[in-house]
Design an enzyme around this catalytic site. Structure first.
Site, PDB file in Angstrom:
ATOM      1  N   SER A  11       8.813   6.155  62.235  1.00  0.00           N
ATOM      2  CA  SER A  11      10.029   5.630  62.860  1.00  0.00           C
ATOM      3  C   SER A  11      10.317   6.391  64.152  1.00  0.00           C
ATOM      4  O   SER A  11       9.839   7.515  64.341  1.00  0.00           O
ATOM      5  CB  SER A  11      11.200   5.746  61.888  1.00  0.00           C
ATOM      6  OG  SER A  11      11.224   7.029  61.301  1.00  0.00           O
ATOM      7  N   GLU A  13      13.437   7.552  66.868  1.00  0.00           N
ATOM      8  CA  GLU A  13      14.884   7.708  67.083  1.00  0.00           C
ATOM      9  C   GLU A  13      15.213   7.557  68.563  1.00  0.00           C
ATOM     10  O   GLU A  13      14.542   8.133  69.417  1.00  0.00           O
ATOM     11  CB  GLU A  13      15.318   9.073  66.561  1.00  0.00           C
ATOM     12  CG  GLU A  13      16.813   9.285  66.665  1.00  0.00           C
ATOM     13  CD  GLU A  13      17.259  10.543  65.947  1.00  0.00           C
ATOM     14  OE1 GLU A  13      16.934  10.714  64.759  1.00  0.00           O
ATOM     15  OE2 GLU A  13      17.935  11.359  66.595  1.00  0.00           O
ATOM     16  N   ASP A 104      28.584  16.481  63.821  1.00  0.00           N
ATOM     17  CA  ASP A 104      29.137  17.726  64.362  1.00  0.00           C
ATOM     18  C   ASP A 104      30.305  17.363  65.249  1.00  0.00           C
ATOM     19  O   ASP A 104      30.217  16.422  66.037  1.00  0.00           O
ATOM     20  CB  ASP A 104      28.086  18.477  65.187  1.00  0.00           C
ATOM     21  CG  ASP A 104      27.059  19.129  64.288  1.00  0.00           C
ATOM     22  OD1 ASP A 104      27.451  19.748  63.285  1.00  0.00           O
ATOM     23  OD2 ASP A 104      25.860  19.013  64.586  1.00  0.00           O
ATOM     24  N   PHE A 211      18.845  23.179  72.435  1.00  0.00           N
ATOM     25  CA  PHE A 211      19.016  22.407  71.187  1.00  0.00           C
ATOM     26  C   PHE A 211      18.742  23.287  69.977  1.00  0.00           C
ATOM     27  O   PHE A 211      19.454  23.250  68.995  1.00  0.00           O
ATOM     28  CB  PHE A 211      17.984  21.281  71.105  1.00  0.00           C
ATOM     29  CG  PHE A 211      18.318  20.046  71.873  1.00  0.00           C
ATOM     30  CD1 PHE A 211      19.561  19.846  72.435  1.00  0.00           C
ATOM     31  CD2 PHE A 211      17.358  19.060  72.015  1.00  0.00           C
ATOM     32  CE1 PHE A 211      19.841  18.697  73.137  1.00  0.00           C
ATOM     33  CE2 PHE A 211      17.629  17.903  72.719  1.00  0.00           C
ATOM     34  CZ  PHE A 211      18.866  17.722  73.276  1.00  0.00           C
ATOM     35  N   HIS A 261       9.044  10.889  61.742  1.00  0.00           N
ATOM     36  CA  HIS A 261      10.193  10.301  62.458  1.00  0.00           C
ATOM     37  C   HIS A 261      10.263  11.038  63.793  1.00  0.00           C
ATOM     38  O   HIS A 261      10.505  12.250  63.822  1.00  0.00           O
ATOM     39  CB  HIS A 261      11.472  10.535  61.642  1.00  0.00           C
ATOM     40  CG  HIS A 261      12.731  10.050  62.305  1.00  0.00           C
ATOM     41  ND1 HIS A 261      13.152   8.744  62.258  1.00  0.00           N
ATOM     42  CD2 HIS A 261      13.680  10.720  63.026  1.00  0.00           C
ATOM     43  CE1 HIS A 261      14.305   8.625  62.918  1.00  0.00           C
ATOM     44  NE2 HIS A 261      14.650   9.808  63.399  1.00  0.00           N
TER      45      HIS A 261
HETATM   46  C1  LIG Z   1      17.616  13.164  61.167  1.00  0.00           C
HETATM   47  C2  LIG Z   1      18.917  13.634  61.771  1.00  0.00           C
HETATM   48  C3  LIG Z   1      19.692  12.739  62.495  1.00  0.00           C
HETATM   49  C4  LIG Z   1      20.921  13.142  63.040  1.00  0.00           C
HETATM   50  N1  LIG Z   1      21.677  12.221  63.740  1.00  0.00           N
HETATM   51  C5  LIG Z   1      22.912  12.556  64.176  1.00  0.00           C
HETATM   52  C6  LIG Z   1      23.763  11.597  64.819  1.00  0.00           C
HETATM   53  O1  LIG Z   1      23.377  10.442  65.042  1.00  0.00           O
HETATM   54  N2  LIG Z   1      25.006  11.987  65.197  1.00  0.00           N
HETATM   55  C7  LIG Z   1      25.466  13.271  64.964  1.00  0.00           C
HETATM   56  O2  LIG Z   1      26.618  13.573  65.313  1.00  0.00           O
HETATM   57  N3  LIG Z   1      24.676  14.208  64.379  1.00  0.00           N
HETATM   58  C8  LIG Z   1      23.414  13.885  63.981  1.00  0.00           C
HETATM   59  N4  LIG Z   1      22.632  14.823  63.355  1.00  0.00           N
HETATM   60  C9  LIG Z   1      23.115  16.198  63.235  1.00  0.00           C
HETATM   61  C10 LIG Z   1      23.947  16.407  61.949  1.00  0.00           C
HETATM   62  O3  LIG Z   1      25.135  15.653  62.032  1.00  0.00           O
HETATM   63  C11 LIG Z   1      24.252  17.894  61.869  1.00  0.00           C
HETATM   64  O4  LIG Z   1      23.086  18.608  61.569  1.00  0.00           O
HETATM   65  C12 LIG Z   1      25.408  18.286  60.969  1.00  0.00           C
HETATM   66  O5  LIG Z   1      25.749  19.640  61.245  1.00  0.00           O
HETATM   67  C13 LIG Z   1      25.099  18.210  59.478  1.00  0.00           C
HETATM   68  O6  LIG Z   1      24.971  16.933  59.050  1.00  0.00           O
HETATM   69  P1  LIG Z   1      24.505  16.624  57.539  1.00  0.00           P
HETATM   70  O7  LIG Z   1      24.587  15.170  57.362  1.00  0.00           O
HETATM   71  O8  LIG Z   1      23.224  17.291  57.237  1.00  0.00           O
HETATM   72  O9  LIG Z   1      25.693  17.362  56.751  1.00  0.00           O
HETATM   73  P2  LIG Z   1      25.899  17.838  55.260  1.00  0.00           P
HETATM   74  O10 LIG Z   1      24.842  17.341  54.351  1.00  0.00           O
HETATM   75  O11 LIG Z   1      27.309  17.543  54.926  1.00  0.00           O
HETATM   76  O12 LIG Z   1      25.683  19.424  55.386  1.00  0.00           O
HETATM   77  C14 LIG Z   1      26.383  20.178  56.362  1.00  0.00           C
HETATM   78  C15 LIG Z   1      26.618  21.600  55.846  1.00  0.00           C
HETATM   79  O13 LIG Z   1      27.557  21.566  54.770  1.00  0.00           O
HETATM   80  C16 LIG Z   1      26.977  22.058  53.568  1.00  0.00           C
HETATM   81  N5  LIG Z   1      27.411  21.120  52.503  1.00  0.00           N
HETATM   82  C17 LIG Z   1      26.968  19.866  52.314  1.00  0.00           C
HETATM   83  N6  LIG Z   1      27.608  19.278  51.295  1.00  0.00           N
HETATM   84  C18 LIG Z   1      28.492  20.178  50.836  1.00  0.00           C
HETATM   85  C19 LIG Z   1      29.474  20.155  49.821  1.00  0.00           C
HETATM   86  N7  LIG Z   1      29.664  19.064  49.061  1.00  0.00           N
HETATM   87  N8  LIG Z   1      30.226  21.275  49.629  1.00  0.00           N
HETATM   88  C20 LIG Z   1      30.060  22.388  50.391  1.00  0.00           C
HETATM   89  N9  LIG Z   1      29.132  22.454  51.386  1.00  0.00           N
HETATM   90  C21 LIG Z   1      28.380  21.367  51.616  1.00  0.00           C
HETATM   91  C22 LIG Z   1      25.470  22.044  53.785  1.00  0.00           C
HETATM   92  O14 LIG Z   1      24.798  23.053  53.033  1.00  0.00           O
HETATM   93  C23 LIG Z   1      25.368  22.271  55.285  1.00  0.00           C
HETATM   94  O15 LIG Z   1      25.452  23.638  55.582  1.00  0.00           O
HETATM   95  C24 LIG Z   1      21.374  14.473  62.838  1.00  0.00           C
HETATM   96  C25 LIG Z   1      20.572  15.391  62.147  1.00  0.00           C
HETATM   97  C26 LIG Z   1      19.363  14.993  61.607  1.00  0.00           C
HETATM   98  C27 LIG Z   1      18.495  15.978  60.873  1.00  0.00           C
END
Ligand SMILES: Cc1cc2nc3c(=O)[nH]c(=O)nc-3n(C[C@H](O)[C@H](O)[C@H](O)COP(=O)(O)OP(=O)(O)OC[C@H]3O[C@@H](n4cnc5c(N)ncnc54)[C@H](O)[C@@H]3O)c2cc1C
Length: 286
Positions: A11, A13, A104, A211, A261
């Site tokens: 895929s 991005e 973020d 980054f 990806h």
């Molecule tokens: C493939 C990919 C695509 C991305 N695309 C985008 C995008 O389009 N837009 C954007 O803004 N960002 C994007 N990001 C960045 C991403 O939003 C950041 O890395 C963000 O800081 C974490 O997102 P996450 O979904 O992994 O969060 P989470 O899974 O919520 O994790 C974030 C942090 O919180 C902790 N955590 C998770 N769940 C819990 C819980 N229930 N209780 C306590 N702690 C918890 C985790 O250990 C981690 O440290 C992308 C990242 C990746 C890898």
């Protein structure tokens, strides 16, 4: 199930363009990338209303061109009602896959999200739309920078899977062992889903270093030193970067990774050069 038993998926991005010129440039990029028939394109999602419209517009244009497209959806600065509305729009536009993220908060913007972690977003999407969407989530072979420990991050990753994710895409990394060790660790805690490595082609050292500092991806010292040594020699950076990233992809695929990806940064050439080097057009897709 071991990673090598999942069907391979490739895929690309993209990020939504901000200007009319960017729209035209992205169209060309997408046409070039589309020639190798990826499984799908994904389109990132940022904070703020206008960015979100651009994600949907970009996804719709990709779908009109005949490709599968997955919008990213982040929850950190949204309300449940706002996310529900977005899901309805995606669903009524025929979209069937989503990359679900926490997101973020940009500096200066106040955090207002009702859903605080990606596992809550995945559970919300499943609650609202059942099995309509295939959901990918993010994972971090070198661990998320805010995680208190590797173990905590693994447990939090499992929460997203238990909430209903179908697959995961990793943050980029340059050390294949980090990926293999991550996969072993999640299997050890009973997590079973395809984990597709996120691949960042190297084209610009300053941008990559910036980054990597924020997202917690490590540039190994030997790569950093070699890249620094090229100074302003962009061709040198690109040639070395191509070699490093192609070797990484080769190792990952040989080790059983269920696809790749590519973080294309809206440029076709660096990704396609790696693709060609790996023999993917010939072997897997065409
Ligand atoms: C493939 C990919 C695509 C991305 N695309 C985008 C995008 O389009 N837009 C954007 O803004 N960002 C994007 N990001 C960045 C991403 O939003 C950041 O890395 C963000 O800081 C974490 O997102 P996450 O979904 O992994 O969060 P989470 O899974 O919520 O994790 C974030 C942090 O919180 C902790 N955590 C998770 N769940 C819990 C819980 N229930 N209780 C306590 N702690 C918890 C985790 O250990 C981690 O440290 C992308 C990242 C990746 C890898």
């Amino acid at each position: 199930m071991p990673q090598q038993q999942y069907p391979r998926a490739y895929s690309f991005e993209l990020y939504p363009p901000k200007t009319e010129e960017g729209v035209l440039k992205l169209r060309k990029t997408r046409e070039e990338l589309g020639r190798v028939a990826p499984e799908y394109f994904s389109v990132t999602f940022g904070a703020g209303g206008s960015t979100r419209e651009r994600t949907l517009d970009t996804v719709l244009e990709i779908r009109t061109a005949g490709f599968e497209a997955a919008p990213h959806l982040s929850c950190i600065d949204s309300t449940r009602d706002g996310i529900r509305e977005t899901l309805e729009r995606y669903k009524s536009s025929g979209i069937t896959r989503i990359v679900a993220l926490r997101g973020d908060v940009p500096s200066g913007m106040r955090e207002i999200g009702e859903l605080r972690h990606a596992n809550e977003l995945v559970a919300f999407i499943r609650g609202e739309t059942g099995d309509h969407f295939r959901i990918e989530v993010a994972c971090y072979p070198e661990f998320h920078p805010q995680a208190p420990s590797a173990q905590a991050d693994l447990r939090n990753f499992k929460r997203k899977v238990d909430a209903g994710a179908n697959g995961a895409i990793t943050q980029y990394f340059f050390n294949a062992d980090a990926y293999f060790s991550f996969v072993d660790s999640i299997e050890a805690i009973g997590v079973s889903l395809p984990v597709v490595p996120g691949i960042m082609p190297i084209t610009n050292f300053a941008q990559l270093a910036r980054f990597s500092d924020t997202c917690g991806a490590e540039i190994p010292r030997w790569i950093r030193k070699r890249l620094e040594g090229f100074g302003e020699d962009l061709n040198g950076i690109r040639a070395f970067g191509h070699e490093v990233v192609s070797d990484l992809c080769r190792r990952l695929l040989e080790g059983g990774a269920p696809g790749l990806h590519f973080y294309t940064m809206n440029q076709a050439a660096p990704t396609l050069a790696i693709w060609k080097d790996l023999g993917l057009a010939h072997v897997d897709r065409l």
